[in-house]
Design a protein around this motif. Structure first.
Motif, PDB file in Angstrom:
ATOM      1  N   ARG A 238       0.809  -1.222   0.000  1.00 24.27           N
ATOM      2  CA  ARG A 238       0.000   0.000   0.000  1.00 24.27           C
ATOM      3  C   ARG A 238       0.840   1.270   0.000  1.00 24.27           C
ATOM      4  O   ARG A 238       0.314   2.374  -0.004  1.00 24.27           O
ATOM      5  CB  ARG A 238      -0.958  -0.014   1.193  1.00 24.27           C
ATOM      6  CG  ARG A 238      -1.960  -1.158   1.134  1.00 24.27           C
ATOM      7  CD  ARG A 238      -2.954  -1.099   2.258  1.00 24.27           C
ATOM      8  NE  ARG A 238      -3.870   0.025   2.118  1.00 24.27           N
ATOM      9  CZ  ARG A 238      -4.888   0.235   2.953  1.00 24.27           C
ATOM     10  NH1 ARG A 238      -5.115  -0.597   3.946  1.00 24.27           N
ATOM     11  NH2 ARG A 238      -5.679   1.276   2.777  1.00 24.27           N
ATOM     12  N   ARG A 239       2.159   1.134  -0.016  1.00 21.35           N
ATOM     13  CA  ARG A 239       3.005   2.328  -0.082  1.00 21.35           C
ATOM     14  C   ARG A 239       2.987   2.964  -1.463  1.00 21.35           C
ATOM     15  O   ARG A 239       3.347   4.124  -1.611  1.00 21.35           O
ATOM     16  CB  ARG A 239       4.451   1.972   0.305  1.00 21.35           C
ATOM     17  CG  ARG A 239       4.651   1.656   1.769  1.00 21.35           C
ATOM     18  CD  ARG A 239       6.113   1.776   2.142  1.00 21.35           C
ATOM     19  NE  ARG A 239       6.935   0.853   1.394  1.00 21.35           N
ATOM     20  CZ  ARG A 239       7.466  -0.262   1.910  1.00 21.35           C
ATOM     21  NH1 ARG A 239       7.226  -0.583   3.169  1.00 21.35           N
ATOM     22  NH2 ARG A 239       8.224  -1.046   1.187  1.00 21.35           N
ATOM     23  N   ARG A 240       2.623   2.187  -2.462  1.00 21.09           N
ATOM     24  CA  ARG A 240       2.599   2.707  -3.823  1.00 21.09           C
ATOM     25  C   ARG A 240       1.159   2.888  -4.296  1.00 21.09           C
ATOM     26  O   ARG A 240       0.220   2.329  -3.724  1.00 21.09           O
ATOM     27  CB  ARG A 240       3.334   1.744  -4.781  1.00 21.09           C
ATOM     28  CG  ARG A 240       4.764   1.423  -4.401  1.00 21.09           C
ATOM     29  CD  ARG A 240       5.674   2.648  -4.391  1.00 21.09           C
ATOM     30  NE  ARG A 240       5.776   3.307  -5.680  1.00 21.09           N
ATOM     31  CZ  ARG A 240       6.701   2.991  -6.600  1.00 21.09           C
ATOM     32  NH1 ARG A 240       7.604   2.045  -6.355  1.00 21.09           N
ATOM     33  NH2 ARG A 240       6.758   3.646  -7.742  1.00 21.09           N
ATOM     34  N   ARG A 241       0.999   3.686  -5.363  1.00 15.01           N
ATOM     35  CA  ARG A 241      -0.316   3.899  -5.957  1.00 15.01           C
ATOM     36  C   ARG A 241      -0.447   2.966  -7.147  1.00 15.01           C
ATOM     37  O   ARG A 241       0.388   2.981  -8.062  1.00 15.01           O
ATOM     38  CB  ARG A 241      -0.463   5.349  -6.411  1.00 15.01           C
ATOM     39  CG  ARG A 241      -1.855   5.698  -6.958  1.00 15.01           C
ATOM     40  CD  ARG A 241      -2.836   5.904  -5.845  1.00 15.01           C
ATOM     41  NE  ARG A 241      -4.192   6.182  -6.357  1.00 15.01           N
ATOM     42  CZ  ARG A 241      -5.238   6.412  -5.575  1.00 15.01           C
ATOM     43  NH1 ARG A 241      -5.091   6.411  -4.259  1.00 15.01           N
ATOM     44  NH2 ARG A 241      -6.429   6.653  -6.084  1.00 15.01           N
ATOM     45  N   HIS A 242      -1.473   2.117  -7.161  1.00 15.07           N
ATOM     46  CA  HIS A 242      -1.642   1.108  -8.188  1.00 15.07           C
ATOM     47  C   HIS A 242      -2.715   1.516  -9.198  1.00 15.07           C
ATOM     48  O   HIS A 242      -3.438   2.500  -9.000  1.00 15.07           O
ATOM     49  CB  HIS A 242      -2.014  -0.233  -7.536  1.00 15.07           C
ATOM     50  CG  HIS A 242      -1.146  -0.589  -6.369  1.00 15.07           C
ATOM     51  ND1 HIS A 242       0.195  -0.860  -6.494  1.00 15.07           N
ATOM     52  CD2 HIS A 242      -1.429  -0.694  -5.034  1.00 15.07           C
ATOM     53  CE1 HIS A 242       0.705  -1.131  -5.299  1.00 15.07           C
ATOM     54  NE2 HIS A 242      -0.258  -1.022  -4.405  1.00 15.07           N
ATOM     55  N   VAL A 243      -2.847   0.734 -10.271  1.00  7.95           N
ATOM     56  CA  VAL A 243      -3.852   0.980 -11.301  1.00  7.95           C
ATOM     57  C   VAL A 243      -4.569  -0.333 -11.603  1.00  7.95           C
ATOM     58  O   VAL A 243      -3.934  -1.383 -11.718  1.00  7.95           O
ATOM     59  CB  VAL A 243      -3.223   1.535 -12.597  1.00  7.95           C
ATOM     60  CG1 VAL A 243      -4.249   1.553 -13.732  1.00  7.95           C
ATOM     61  CG2 VAL A 243      -2.677   2.947 -12.370  1.00  7.95           C
ATOM     62  N   SER A 244      -5.882  -0.262 -11.721  1.00  8.02           N
ATOM     63  CA  SER A 244      -6.664  -1.427 -12.116  1.00  8.02           C
ATOM     64  C   SER A 244      -7.541  -1.063 -13.302  1.00  8.02           C
ATOM     65  O   SER A 244      -8.280  -0.078 -13.259  1.00  8.02           O
ATOM     66  CB  SER A 244      -7.545  -1.913 -10.959  1.00  8.02           C
ATOM     67  OG  SER A 244      -8.284  -3.057 -11.342  1.00  8.02           O
TER      68      SER A 244
END
Length: 297
Positions: A238-244
């Motif tokens: 959760r430290r990074r911003r992801h894309v779905s």
């Protein structure tokens, strides 16, 4: 997705600072959607329940009819293989598009070898491994054991099959029982006879790079198990911003006239997990990404 999300993602893809997560929906035009495949098998085995679009449930019933889990998996593996690979030269073909970038680790819940073929088509030397979620799955010591572990890079990436591969039928996560056993192993991070279930190089790709989910829907069991199991088990993710990349909620899942509210809710839900959502198909996503990058698909 906002412009800042696109800008961040483009930089990550160009530099290889992301980990693609490939699901069945990425195989538009080549893979049969899990719901359609499920209904085919439900008809073949005269499935008695109403949820004939739920593949794990249908496969659980089919396993009881066949009487042998591996035999069932071998059969479905042959059928999937017989469908053949996608046209890697087609515009927006997701496997070919995403493998052209300098990404060292690719994760997939698909059983096929499409990522491997696409990487080789770009002149790379990929290797592949299968998650050893039970004792019968081959164990790749070079990848899994610290001190020996492989060092994938842009020219020698690794494809990691989280849900098994058709080349090892027993490795396929297919029935309800398989999903439950798999989730237990995933979320508890146990080891089987001193063997890692998730190897260090994969944990590093999960925890230290943003994830790009391609070919999943929120109401899909496969996605929920992985999404919750991984993110809850490994908080560093959760430290990074992801894309779905998500398909819009279907009419059969949402009340008439409630589509906009359903999408707003899902946007908020994902945002709470540090995930930006692109609403559309993987091909549409590739086309938009290529447009913003000033390239072609």
């Amino acid at each position: 997705m906002k412009d800042k999300d696109w800008a961040r993602l483009i930089d990550q893809i160009r530099t290889g600072d992301c980990t693609p997560f490939i699901g069945a929906g990425a195989g538009e035009g080549s893979l049969v959607p899990s719901g359609e495949l499920s209904r085919r098998w439900a008809t073949r085995f005269d499935y008695p329940f109403t949820d004939d679009g739920d593949l794990p449930s249908v496969m659980q019933y089919a396993r009881s009819v066949v009487g042998d889990s591996v035999a069932l998996k071998r059969t479905i593996g042959r059928e999937l293989t017989a469908m053949g690979p996608p046209d890697f030269t087609a515009p927006g073909e997701i496997h070919s598009f995403i493998t052209q970038f300098p990404i060292p680790v690719f994760l997939t819940t698909n059983y096929d070898d499409f990522l491997l073929r696409a990487l080789k088509g770009h002149g790379k030397e990929p290797s592949e491994a299968i998650c050893p979620w039970h004792e019968g799955v081959p164990y790749d010591r070079e990848l899994f054991e610290e001190g020996v572990g492989a060092r994938p890079d842009a020219s020698r990436p690794v494809v990691y099959h989280l849900h098994g591969s058709t080349r090892v039928p027993s490795s396929i996560v297919l029935t309800e029982d398989d999903h439950i056993e798999y989730l237990v192993q995933l979320t508890t991070a146990r080891t089987l006879h001193n063997r890692h279930v998730i190897p260090p190089v994969i944990l590093d790709a999960l925890a230290n790079r943003p994830l790009l989910f391609l070919g999943y829907t929120l109401n899909e069991w496969t996605f929920r198990v992985l999404f919750h199991g991984l993110i809850r088990r490994y908080p560093a993710i959760r430290r990074r911003r992801h894309v779905s990349v998500q398909l819009a909620p279907s009419h059969e899942d949402v009340k008439p006239g409630a589509e906009a509210r359903a999408r707003e809710y899902l946007d908020r839900y994902f945002d709470g997990w540090e995930v930006s959502v692109y609403w559309g198909t993987p091909r549409q996503f590739c086309a938009e990404l290529a447009r913003r990058m000033g390239t072609t698909t």
